[in-house]
Structures are given as C-alpha cells and as structure tokens.
Design an enzyme around this catalytic site. Structure first.
Site: not given
Ligand code: ASP
Length: 314
Positions: A180, A208, A210-211, A232
């Site tokens: 990311t 889905r 994510g954060d 992460g």
């Molecule tokens: N945080 C990101 C997610 O879960 C993945 C990442 O940071 O690599 O979508």
C-alpha cells in the site's frame, strides 16, 4: 520563522525483507517524495503534496496501488484511497473502486466537490464521471495472474471448507509485501495532511473495503495534533482506529511522532500479534516518526530540516 516543512512517504508494510525490485521501489519512492516536496518548496499546501506523492506511487506500478494493485478472489482490481486536510478536518475517501487510474485524486474530489466523506463502488464511478475523470481499464498483468494462481492454490488447500469465504488466516499466508502507499506532509504554514491508496489485500472478497478508505483508521490529519498514515492488516487497523489514536497521542506534544507511531504499532502487536502493520507520522512542528512490527516498510523522507536532502530506507 518558517516552520519546518516536509513529506514522508511509505510503500507498505511487508512480512518479509524486500529482496526483489529494490531498485524500482527505491526509484518510485524517490520520485514520489520529490514530487511532494517540490510542491511544498513552491509554497503550495500539504494536501497538494500528499496527493501528488501518492498519485506518483499509484502510477509507478511497483506498489499495491493504482497500476500495481493486487487481485481479488474474483480476479478483479478494487481499490481504496483517502485524503485528509488537517486545517479543517475535511476528508474524502473511495472504497472498492474499479476503473480509476488514480483513486487518490477521486478521493480528493469527494473531499472538495461534495459534502460527503466516503463513496464506494458504482457511486464513486458516477462521481468520477461528474468530475470529468475518464474511466481507465486496469488489466491484471501476467505477473499478477501468476501470483494469483499460486495464492489461490494455497488458499484452497489451507481452507478447504469454502475458500470463497476467504479466511482471515489467509492474510499471513498471502501477504509477503503489502505494498500500500501513503504519505504525511506539513507545509510552510504548518498545515498537515495525509493520503493513502491501495489495492487492498490479495484475494480479498468482492466488495471488501479496508482501512485505507476509512478516515481515522488508514489516515488522520488535524493541525492541532499532526497526521498519521497506517499500512498493514486493514481489519486490525480499522478495529483500533489506529491513525486517529496516533494523532490523539501527539496532541499537546504529549508524545513525539516517533513515540506515537511506536505506541500505535505496539497496540496492534498487543491485540493482534506481530508482523501486521506499520505507520508514519508527522506533528504540527514538522517532526516525523515511523514504526512497524513487520520486517519491512520502505520509506522516503524529504524535509526543510535536512535542507531538502532525501533519505530512503527499504
Ligand atoms: N491496509 C491495507 C488493507 O488492508 C493493506 C496494506 O496496507 O497493505 O487494505
């Protein structure tokens, strides 16, 4: 006196050391941090800086964002991104968007052209059209399809009940380098900003989010404390509202940016175990910090404190 200004970018936390594509990763980080820094040097604001730095990494194809995005269980590319302005807490984000060249730019349109904060999927595409952002068809590369095949096999074996309901244990199984991209910056007027962009997790289920699309989790920025950007396991980062937590720690200079990032990542480790994430931070004085509990998190920084000298760490 002009306060310290500068920018720090990251290329994602990873569960193993970076052994391949080191030169490309380094170059992409350098290009990104330079693009962001030049904007600050010219006196423009930190929002422009983080947007441009993240867009540069989305375009590099080296990271899990934009061109380099990973594939979902259904071999699609669904991206999340967000941006936040520390001056007035304005924020914009997009979740599970397809066919967009630079999701971070669309997130900025959400922030500036609507009175909403988050758009997802088809609604985000509709907004792109209204903002004259042309659709862009990202095709999975041969390399990406090969990774997909390997991971897909592993996932089916590891979770024989119904691999289509991708299991959380697939996280560590699948993810060597998350990739990311994110940035935090402070401009000459001491305004902080943060931005992030991602393809999410390999083999995630369709829809889905994510954060990286969630304000307070993937990013946060507030001039009264600082800015933070996390990477992460997004599910863990969301449950802990990690970036907001780090910014709260920096309030009233209670904790330095390094301490705040360390405490945030320590919390991830304590609640969910090691090898899960990383974070970059900056406070309202222009001091930067970073922490990770993973084996890698490539970063680059350029600031007025070090007279614009670039530091890259893989
Ligand atoms: N945080 C990101 C997610 O879960 C993945 C990442 O940071 O690599 O979508």
């Amino acid at each position: 006196m002009t306060p310290n200004f500068g920018i720090m970018v990251h290329g994602g936390a990873g569960t193993s050391k970076i052994r391949t594509k080191r030169t490309q990763i380094s170059k992409a980080l350098e290009d990104s941090v330079s693009a962001g820094y030049d904007i600050l040097l010219a006196g423009r604001d930190s929002v422009d800086s983080v947007e441009s730095a993240v867009a540069s990494m989305e375009g590099s194809g080296v990271f899990n964002a934009g061109f380099g995005s990973c594939l979902t269980l259904e071999k699609r590319i669904e991206m999340d991104a967000s941006i936040m302005d520390g001056r007035d807490l304005r924020a914009g984000s997009v979740g599970a968007v397809e066919h967009i060249q630079n999701p971070v730019k669309l997130a900025r349109k959400v922030m500036e052209r609507t009175d909403h904060v988050m758009f997802v999927s088809g609604g985000a595409l509709k907004l792109a059209e209204l903002c004259d952002i042309a659709p862009f068809f990202l095709e999975p590369t041969k390399e990406k399809l090969e990774v997909y095949t390997t991971l897909h096999k592993k996932l089916k074996t590891a979770w024989s009940r119904n691999y289509r309901l991708s299991s959380s244990s697939s996280f560590t199984l699948n993810q060597r380098h998350f990739g990311t991209v994110g940035a935090v910056a402070i401009d000459k007027h001491a305004n902080v900003a943060a931005a992030v962009s991602t393809g999410g997790r390999w083999l995630k289920m369709h829809g889905r989010v994510g954060d990286s699309a969630v304000i307070g989790a993937g990013i946060y920025a507030d001039n009264s404390s600082g800015a933070a950007c996390a990477t992460g396991n997004g599910e863990f980062i969301m449950k802990l509202c990690l970036s907001k937590y780090a910014c709260d720690l920096m309030k009233q200079q209670q904790y330095s940016p390094s301490q705040a990032a360390r405490k945030a990542i320590f919390l991830v480790t304590r609640r969910f175990g090691p090898n899960n994430g990383g974070m970059i931070t900056v406070n309202a004085k222009g001091t930067f910090g970073l922490s990770m509990n993973t084996r890698s998190m490539p970063v680059a920084i350029k600031s007025s404190k070090s007279h614009g000298k670039m530091h890259v760490r893989l």
